[in-house]
Design a protein around this motif. Structure first.
Motif, short mmCIF file in Angstrom:
data_model
loop_
_atom_site.label_atom_id
_atom_site.label_comp_id
_atom_site.label_asym_id
_atom_site.label_seq_id
_atom_site.Cartn_x
_atom_site.Cartn_y
_atom_site.Cartn_z
N HIS A 156 -1.53 11.86 1.48
CA HIS A 156 -2.15 12.24 2.76
C HIS A 156 -3.51 11.54 2.94
N GLU A 157 -4.27 11.42 1.86
CA GLU A 157 -5.56 10.71 1.96
C GLU A 157 -5.35 9.26 2.37
N THR A 158 -4.26 8.65 1.88
CA THR A 158 -3.93 7.28 2.28
C THR A 158 -3.62 7.23 3.78
N GLU A 159 -2.88 8.23 4.28
CA GLU A 159 -2.59 8.31 5.73
C GLU A 159 -3.89 8.43 6.53
N VAL A 160 -4.78 9.29 6.06
CA VAL A 160 -6.06 9.50 6.75
C VAL A 160 -6.86 8.20 6.76
N GLN A 161 -6.84 7.46 5.65
CA GLN A 161 -7.58 6.20 5.59
C GLN A 161 -6.98 5.17 6.55
N LYS A 162 -5.64 5.13 6.63
CA LYS A 162 -4.98 4.20 7.56
C LYS A 162 -5.35 4.53 9.00
N LEU A 163 -5.38 5.83 9.31
CA LEU A 163 -5.76 6.28 10.64
C LEU A 163 -7.21 5.87 10.94
N THR A 164 -8.09 6.06 9.95
CA THR A 164 -9.50 5.68 10.11
C THR A 164 -9.62 4.17 10.33
#
Length: 185
Positions: A156-164
């Motif tokens: 999920h942190e990877t998803e959040v980073q991609k979104l950022t």
């Protein structure tokens, strides 16, 4: 702390981009635009209000803005707010109407406006990073509560980073386009 909510993070990051686009609309490119005064707030009735809540802004000519103040006691505060907004505008007071001639942009003024666009973009990047931090904090909290395993949290942190990253690319593109428009390149 709220549980991890990807849709909420996406909404908040999109909001940072929209706020930037709104701020950039207010930057002058040599033509009168009613959005030019959007960032201006007026100190009236003991609080700070957007200019659109105390006056009607119109563009009767390509190089002139007109601000029709609804309450004549607010003409002075509106005049002061426009002058101190850093937009390079000097209102001409005519009763309850302020006329704002839009001067030609000098090279120096274009550079100042481009710098201001950069400041707006940096504020939007900071907002996106704050949303990322909030998302990561809620993921860690959820992991401690047993909602996610460590592997799920990392995914999920990877998803959040991609979104950022995607949001920051969008912010940079909007700022670059406005800078190009301002500098006339």
């Amino acid at each position: 702390m709220a549980a991890y909510n990807k849709a909420d993070l996406e909404r908040r990051m999109a909001g940072a981009v929209e706020a930037l686009k709104h701020d950039l609309q207010g930057l002058r490119t040599g033509r009168a635009s009613i959005n030019l005064l959007d960032p201006v707030t007026v100190e009236v009735y003991g609080s700070s209000m957007p200019i659109t809540q105390v006056a009607t802004v119109s563009a009767p000519e390509p190089r002139m803005l007109s601000v029709q103040v609804w309450d004549k006691t607010n003409v002075g505060p509106v005049d002061k707010a426009i002058r101190s907004a850093g937009l390079g505008l000097n209102p001409i007071v005519d009763g309850q109407t302020l006329r704002l001639p839009i001067p030609d942009l000098t090279e120096e003024r274009r550079k100042e406006l481009a710098k201001l666009a950069g400041k707006y973009a940096e504020a939007a990047r900071i907002a996106a990073r704050n949303v990322r931090r909030d998302g990561n904090d809620s993921l860690k909290t959820d992991e401690k509560k047993g909602v996610f395993s460590e592997d799920e949290r990392k995914r999920h942190e990877t998803e959040v980073q991609k979104l950022t990253d995607a949001t920051i690319v969008e912010i940079d593109a909007a700022a670059a386009a406005k800078e190009k428009e301002i500098l006339g390149k």
